[in-house]
Design a protein around this motif. Sequence first.
Motif, PDB file in Angstrom:
ATOM      1  N   ASP A   1       0.856  -1.178   0.000  1.00  0.00           N
ATOM      2  CA  ASP A   1       0.000   0.000   0.000  1.00  0.00           C
ATOM      3  C   ASP A   1       0.898   1.237   0.000  1.00  0.00           C
ATOM      4  O   ASP A   1       1.845   1.313   0.776  1.00  0.00           O
ATOM      5  N   CYS A   2       0.630   2.196  -0.873  1.00  0.00           N
ATOM      6  CA  CYS A   2       1.589   3.299  -1.009  1.00  0.00           C
ATOM      7  C   CYS A   2       1.488   4.336   0.101  1.00  0.00           C
ATOM      8  O   CYS A   2       2.232   5.308   0.095  1.00  0.00           O
ATOM      9  N   ARG A   3       0.601   4.100   1.080  1.00  0.00           N
ATOM     10  CA  ARG A   3       0.661   4.960   2.264  1.00  0.00           C
ATOM     11  C   ARG A   3       1.939   4.668   3.053  1.00  0.00           C
ATOM     12  O   ARG A   3       2.412   5.478   3.819  1.00  0.00           O
TER      13      ARG A   3
ATOM     14  N   GLY B   1       4.760   4.290   1.796  1.00  0.00           N
ATOM     15  CA  GLY B   1       5.897   4.783   1.031  1.00  0.00           C
ATOM     16  C   GLY B   1       5.487   4.931  -0.414  1.00  0.00           C
ATOM     17  O   GLY B   1       4.918   4.004  -0.983  1.00  0.00           O
ATOM     18  N   CYS B   2       5.785   6.084  -0.968  1.00  0.00           N
ATOM     19  CA  CYS B   2       5.350   6.375  -2.335  1.00  0.00           C
ATOM     20  C   CYS B   2       6.025   5.438  -3.327  1.00  0.00           C
ATOM     21  O   CYS B   2       7.216   5.143  -3.218  1.00  0.00           O
ATOM     22  N   LEU B   3       5.261   4.965  -4.288  1.00  0.00           N
ATOM     23  CA  LEU B   3       5.787   4.043  -5.289  1.00  0.00           C
ATOM     24  C   LEU B   3       5.961   4.714  -6.646  1.00  0.00           C
ATOM     25  O   LEU B   3       6.181   4.058  -7.650  1.00  0.00           O
ATOM     26  N   ARG B   4       5.818   6.027  -6.655  1.00  0.00           N
ATOM     27  CA  ARG B   4       6.017   6.835  -7.856  1.00  0.00           C
ATOM     28  C   ARG B   4       5.138   6.337  -9.013  1.00  0.00           C
ATOM     29  O   ARG B   4       5.625   5.947 -10.057  1.00  0.00           O
ATOM     30  N   CYS B   5       3.842   6.425  -8.789  1.00  0.00           N
ATOM     31  CA  CYS B   5       2.929   5.957  -9.839  1.00  0.00           C
ATOM     32  C   CYS B   5       2.599   7.061 -10.823  1.00  0.00           C
ATOM     33  O   CYS B   5       2.010   6.799 -11.867  1.00  0.00           O
ATOM     34  N   GLY B   6       2.960   8.287 -10.486  1.00  0.00           N
ATOM     35  CA  GLY B   6       2.684   9.381 -11.410  1.00  0.00           C
ATOM     36  C   GLY B   6       2.127  10.627 -10.738  1.00  0.00           C
ATOM     37  O   GLY B   6       2.060  11.689 -11.351  1.00  0.00           O
ATOM     38  N   PHE B   7       1.718  10.498  -9.496  1.00  0.00           N
ATOM     39  CA  PHE B   7       1.147  11.653  -8.800  1.00  0.00           C
ATOM     40  C   PHE B   7       2.103  12.222  -7.751  1.00  0.00           C
ATOM     41  O   PHE B   7       1.677  12.904  -6.824  1.00  0.00           O
ATOM     42  N   GLU B   8       3.412  11.916  -7.913  1.00  0.00           N
ATOM     43  CA  GLU B   8       4.383  12.345  -6.909  1.00  0.00           C
ATOM     44  C   GLU B   8       4.223  13.815  -6.562  1.00  0.00           C
ATOM     45  O   GLU B   8       4.301  14.209  -5.399  1.00  0.00           O
TER      46      GLU B   8
ATOM     47  N   VAL C   1       1.701  15.706  -6.420  1.00  0.00           N
ATOM     48  CA  VAL C   1       0.601  15.965  -5.493  1.00  0.00           C
ATOM     49  C   VAL C   1       0.875  15.318  -4.133  1.00  0.00           C
ATOM     50  O   VAL C   1       0.764  15.941  -3.094  1.00  0.00           O
ATOM     51  N   CYS C   2       1.254  14.037  -4.166  1.00  0.00           N
ATOM     52  CA  CYS C   2       1.386  13.274  -2.928  1.00  0.00           C
ATOM     53  C   CYS C   2       2.551  13.757  -2.092  1.00  0.00           C
ATOM     54  O   CYS C   2       2.456  13.860  -0.875  1.00  0.00           O
ATOM     55  N   VAL C   3       3.675  14.037  -2.724  1.00  0.00           N
ATOM     56  CA  VAL C   3       4.849  14.426  -1.963  1.00  0.00           C
ATOM     57  C   VAL C   3       4.665  15.818  -1.363  1.00  0.00           C
ATOM     58  O   VAL C   3       5.021  16.056  -0.221  1.00  0.00           O
TER      59      VAL C   3
HETATM   60  S1  SF4 Z   1       2.237   9.105  -6.311  1.00  0.00           S
HETATM   61 FE1  SF4 Z   1       0.711   9.063  -4.678  1.00  0.00          FE
HETATM   62  S2  SF4 Z   1      -0.778   7.560  -5.360  1.00  0.00           S
HETATM   63 FE2  SF4 Z   1       1.049   7.234  -6.583  1.00  0.00          FE
HETATM   64  S3  SF4 Z   1       2.233   5.704  -5.476  1.00  0.00           S
HETATM   65 FE3  SF4 Z   1       2.976   7.676  -4.762  1.00  0.00          FE
HETATM   66  S4  SF4 Z   1       1.739   8.077  -2.943  1.00  0.00           S
HETATM   67 FE4  SF4 Z   1       0.688   6.459  -4.064  1.00  0.00          FE
END
Ligand code: SF4
Lengths: 220, 606
Positions: free
Chosen positions: B589-591, B593-600, B602-604
Amino acid sequence: MRVCVKFSREGFCKYLAHLDIQRLFVRAIKRAGIPAKYSSGFNPHMNISFAYPLGVGIETLGDYFEFVTTRDIDVVQAQKQLQEQMPEGFSVVAVGQLCDTEGKLMALTQQAEYRLEKLPMQFMDWMKSFLQEKSYHIRRERKGKIQTIDIRPSVRECIFLTQQSLCLWVDCSSGSALNPTLLLKQAAEVCKQEITAQVIRLELYTQKNGSMLPLQTLFG
Amino acid sequence: MIDTVKLDQILPLVEKPGRYIGKELGSVKKSTDLPIRFLFAFPDVYEVGMSHLGSIILYHMTNARSDTYAERAYAPFPDMQEQMKKMGIRLYSLETYTEASAFDIIGFNLSYEMCYTTVLSMMDLAGIPLLARERKEGPIIMAGGTCTYNPEPLADFIDLFVIGEGEEVNHELLDLYVRHKKKGLNKQAFLKDAAKIPGIYVPSLVQVEYCTDGTIAAIKGENLPVKKRFILDMDNAYYPDSLIVPNIEIVHDRVVLEIFRGCTRGCRFCQAGFIYRPVREKSLQKLMAQAHQLIKQTGYDELSLSSLSSGDYSCIEQLSVRLLDEFEDQHVSPSLPSLRVDSFQKEYAQKMQNARKTGFTFAPEAGSQRLRDVINKNVTEEDILRGVGYAFESGASTVKLYFMMGLPTETTKDLDDMVELVSKIREVYYRLPKEQRNGSLKINVSAASFVPKPFTPFQWEAQDTTQQLREKQNYLKEKFRSLKGVRFAYHDSPISFLEAVFARGDRKLGKVLWYAWQQGAQFDSWQDCFKMERYEKAFELAGIDPCFYAYRSRDVEEILPWDHIDCGVTKEFMQRELRRAKAGKTTPDCRQGCLRCGFEEVCVKK
Ligand code: SF4
């Protein structure tokens, strides 16, 4: 306190079913902030009970339901509050207190008054001959069994208003009741043509001291 | 306006006439003499459409504009359509009974693939030409909703699509429309300008070229890719303070509180889990204020939470406790998610007991741990058995279990493990002392057929054939028969097959939809209305092989029909997830740790 509400529904809202109307008033009472009493138990709910359920497609100017509040309320105020919560087509005509010694509205209701409008000539003729009869038997299906019943005694009085409209007093109690649309259906069968009309319930009556009085006289 | 005298003649002849009258408390009354008249059209019956929170939010939001009057229309059921056609009544709005064709804009909501033919039938009932290129005048036809992430099968019929959340982009679009209308609307010029708004996709301005094998050679056009729109601040996003209170019973007849959007779990089969990223929560204060306001305004006695996984809301415990506490004496019962046992406070558990029982549901999705790892459903057998154990201890004797059949890499062993898991659940129940058991055990097992969806790591995968799925269904049916108290239900495979075709379809399928509609297809998600023969005939007439779309596994290099739509999650991320799936590796679950799916970005920043 025992509270009684007289309401009307006109226009396309006549196409709502009895359960819809019930739900609609429960929510309206809640929104209006009227302290209705809830049943106890696992799933508490507000009990409102109607004098006589109204069929789909029939308008009304005089229908009633009752419920109980947890404390005494100002009925004039309640009428205003409830009216504000009505969707288009519904109107709260009056709110009043019912005496605790009085029976349930449902048990008190004995007759209903209807006005039928936009009637075709064929129906008027059929109705006149119907009124001449002493009895009029129809067959109907109930719980899979065919019964023959006499509907003539349920029609207490009929007044022809114009060429196309009339007023009817019919039985409307648990013992004996007649829905005026049944007359339309009978006439249609006899005349072998579709017969439609505008049906409006005008008032519900109870017997008091030998005369039929509108239910409203119980509280107003 | 339509002829209401005629309407009055047909309403007694149809089922549930209350669907067709409007007049609800909270429906908007306005002058019809405004620059924009907008019709929200929902391609299903009233009870379904009115339960769709998103379109109700947009309805009220659009009506908050002083220059627009937004109304609603739902799909008349076939019995009503028949009567309307007989009487010459066209599709009309519920607010003012105005003909749909008289509106400036009609906006369809597309929530599932099987509603496409109903869209066509609504346009036909409105007297509007179905093909976008044949509409020189009349309303602009637009569409939004989940299915627009791959809008291609409807490209022939719809003038423009809104990709993503409508809260901001709808206003930009309506502002543009007003400017164009002032100088005399030219549809082509308007669409050209609309396509410049981020999140607006105009299919007629995009050309698709094909290879000889039927795959796509190129997608050409300006302003591509179209980026999905989403709002950042849920607390300050528009939310109505009054809702329409329906006069007849609808599917979700209660206050529905949206608590957050997006999901971080990353289940690889779940489209919603990717297209609604990133996660954006509403604050606890905001939610409580909205709950109180809406309960007061509607008079509902039920409230439920809406999100992709409500147990993941960061303040779910506080929220649950407060909802139970603050609505106790208002006779409102909230439906709450079942929380993890270890996170339970005693007092809360007690209150939950008193709250309305919604039944206990578990979604292991796959029978074996191996396959759960492939789809990244991060729940173990232990978790499931602990969960049902708790449910049984608290008095439940009925549980629902959701599985999928036909998942990538699935073998008979996985099906056997599914049966094994269910029998272990039975054992948990029968291990309880007799006094603690609440009657005889009922386990409702439901197995859906897996449909590969665009914008998931499985978008390149083949669907099981209808034949394979039937065999699996029969296999499971046989196995479950010997387990007492277990009811096994499965979805019919022809619909899953069509879903797979249209979910990953291209524009060539427009023809198929048209022929299917001509054969009488509509309300295809209604079992009584659906007939596979209509589609079979339609594929034949259109000269299209549906297996090409459903059963073919794609190379990751292939140009996909929806490649010009950008949902925010990168293709690289999807490919990485597909590789991990094939290797049986889970992704956390990316809570955590961020997995860099494309919304870095916003999330970071958050
Ligand atoms: S960018 Fe946001 S949604 Fe995507 S993996 Fe990172 S924390 Fe999760």
